[in-house]
Design a protein around this motif. Structure first.
Motif, PDB file in Angstrom:
ATOM      1  N   GLY A   1       0.805  -1.205   0.000  1.00  0.00           N
ATOM      2  CA  GLY A   1       0.000   0.000   0.000  1.00  0.00           C
ATOM      3  C   GLY A   1       0.840   1.258   0.000  1.00  0.00           C
ATOM      4  O   GLY A   1       2.068   1.223  -0.050  1.00  0.00           O
ATOM      5  N   SER A   2       0.159   2.393   0.064  1.00  0.00           N
ATOM      6  CA  SER A   2       0.864   3.676   0.069  1.00  0.00           C
ATOM      7  C   SER A   2       1.486   3.971   1.428  1.00  0.00           C
ATOM      8  O   SER A   2       2.328   4.845   1.558  1.00  0.00           O
TER       9      SER A   2
ATOM     10  N   PHE B   1      -1.136  -8.766  13.780  1.00  0.00           N
ATOM     11  CA  PHE B   1      -2.267  -8.396  14.634  1.00  0.00           C
ATOM     12  C   PHE B   1      -2.647  -6.954  14.338  1.00  0.00           C
ATOM     13  O   PHE B   1      -1.797  -6.063  14.341  1.00  0.00           O
ATOM     14  N   THR B   2      -3.933  -6.731  14.074  1.00  0.00           N
ATOM     15  CA  THR B   2      -4.360  -5.413  13.635  1.00  0.00           C
ATOM     16  C   THR B   2      -5.701  -5.052  14.252  1.00  0.00           C
ATOM     17  O   THR B   2      -6.108  -5.611  15.272  1.00  0.00           O
ATOM     18  N   SER B   3      -6.414  -4.114  13.620  1.00  0.00           N
ATOM     19  CA  SER B   3      -7.709  -3.640  14.109  1.00  0.00           C
ATOM     20  C   SER B   3      -8.796  -3.949  13.089  1.00  0.00           C
ATOM     21  O   SER B   3      -8.504  -4.169  11.901  1.00  0.00           O
ATOM     22  N   PRO B   4     -10.059  -3.961  13.501  1.00  0.00           N
ATOM     23  CA  PRO B   4     -11.151  -4.337  12.597  1.00  0.00           C
ATOM     24  C   PRO B   4     -11.249  -3.483  11.346  1.00  0.00           C
ATOM     25  O   PRO B   4     -11.638  -3.974  10.283  1.00  0.00           O
TER      26      PRO B   4
ATOM     27  N   GLU C   1     -10.790  -5.479   5.865  1.00  0.00           N
ATOM     28  CA  GLU C   1     -11.187  -5.567   4.468  1.00  0.00           C
ATOM     29  C   GLU C   1     -10.011  -5.376   3.524  1.00  0.00           C
ATOM     30  O   GLU C   1     -10.055  -5.809   2.374  1.00  0.00           O
ATOM     31  N   ASN C   2      -8.947  -4.729   3.987  1.00  0.00           N
ATOM     32  CA  ASN C   2      -7.816  -4.413   3.113  1.00  0.00           C
ATOM     33  C   ASN C   2      -6.586  -5.265   3.370  1.00  0.00           C
ATOM     34  O   ASN C   2      -5.569  -5.085   2.702  1.00  0.00           O
ATOM     35  N   VAL C   3      -6.662  -6.176   4.320  1.00  0.00           N
ATOM     36  CA  VAL C   3      -5.444  -6.880   4.736  1.00  0.00           C
ATOM     37  C   VAL C   3      -4.842  -7.695   3.595  1.00  0.00           C
ATOM     38  O   VAL C   3      -3.620  -7.836   3.497  1.00  0.00           O
TER      39      VAL C   3
END
Length: 285
Positions: free
Chosen positions: A121-122, A144-147, A151-153
């Motif tokens: 990504g940018s 580990f990330t956030s909700p 959609e973009n993972v």
């Protein structure tokens, strides 16, 4: 009879002469072909840098496609960063939500090729993302990330087959999940900081983790080893604490990870009453 013998000798001499002519012609043909091949070699060496780079990239990409065609590779239309860059679909890499937590992602190399993991990504992904220059076949990375990033993972990472380092060298990321039992000697309530945190030492986590990964000097990478997710269980196997997402993890650790040498700093009510725990560990050199 003498006339017949003379005639036969003349025929034989003619045939020998003809064969010799054919052999000489063949030699000349070979020499001509070699002469024709020489300019081709010269033309390659004098090709400008742009064309050479393009040719090298195409050859590398072809080689990579051959090694990853193993039945698991899907095709994708996303853009790659260069001739050798591949999206996760093209590289036979899976990025899946873990059953443990929907915000914990498991990145698995299912091909026979080794990749370099880069962001697609940018901007960098939200969280402690796995920068890895030696993503080997069968290797697993955790993210580990956030909700809001779910959609973009799948579009966050690209996998290239150039600039690959060796295992254990700079920019090689390795991960493991370590399970330990509660040890009262590791808990230090007297170490409560001004913020009200107590300390749980992770020395036993480090000792187990060293058996799962491979670096030339394990002690030298301890400072680069971090916990990106963890779960605490009671004796019946019920989860009594885990960060729900990256934001909650940041509330606990004040950043996207905490160092294994530093230990687990948390409210005493959280880290003093569990039976066993899972720690998702990553070393990013």
């Amino acid at each position: 009879m003498k006339k017949k013998i003379i005639a036969l000798l003349l025929v034989t001499a003619t045939l020998v002469s003809a064969c010799g002519a054919e052999e000489e012609t063949s030699k000349e043909d070979i020499e001509i072909n070699e002469t024709e091949e020489t300019p081709k070699a010269d033309s390659v060496s004098t090709t400008d840098d742009e064309e050479v780079a393009k040719t090298d990239g195409e050859e590398t990409a072809t080689s990579g496609d051959a090694t990853t065609t193993d039945g698991n590779m899907a095709t994708g239309g996303a853009l790659a960063v260069n001739d050798t860059g591949k999206t996760y679909e093209e590289a036979s890499v899976t990025i899946e939500q873990s059953d443990v937590n929907s915000n914990l992602w498991i990145i698995t190399n299912k091909s026979s090729a080794t990749y370099r993991v880069i962001t697609g990504g940018s901007q960098d992904p939200d969280g402690f993302w796995p920068r890895d220059s030696y993503f080997a076949p069968g290797e697993v990375l955790y993210y580990f990330t956030s909700p809001d990033e779910a959609e973009n993972v799948n579009d966050l990472f690209l996998f290239a087959e150039d600039d690959i380092s060796n295992m254990g060298e700079d920019y090689d990321t390795q991960c493991s999940v370590v399970t330990i039992s509660y040890d009262s000697s590791k808990y230090d309530e007297s170490a409560i900081y001004e913020r009200g945190y107590a300390l749980y030492s992770l020395d036993d986590v480090w000792d187990k983790y060293k058996l799962d990964v491979c670096y030339p000097n394990m002690e030298s990478v301890k400072d680069y080893t971090h916990v990106i997710y963890f779960r605490l269980f009671d004796a019946d196997g019920n989860v009594i604490y885990e960060p729900a997402d990256l934001e909650q993890f940041k509330d606990l650790a004040n950043r996207e990870y905490f160092d294994i040498w530093e230990g687990l700093l948390a409210d005493p009510s959280i880290i003093s009453n569990w039976d066993h725990a899972e720690f998702y560990i990553t070393t990013r050199t």
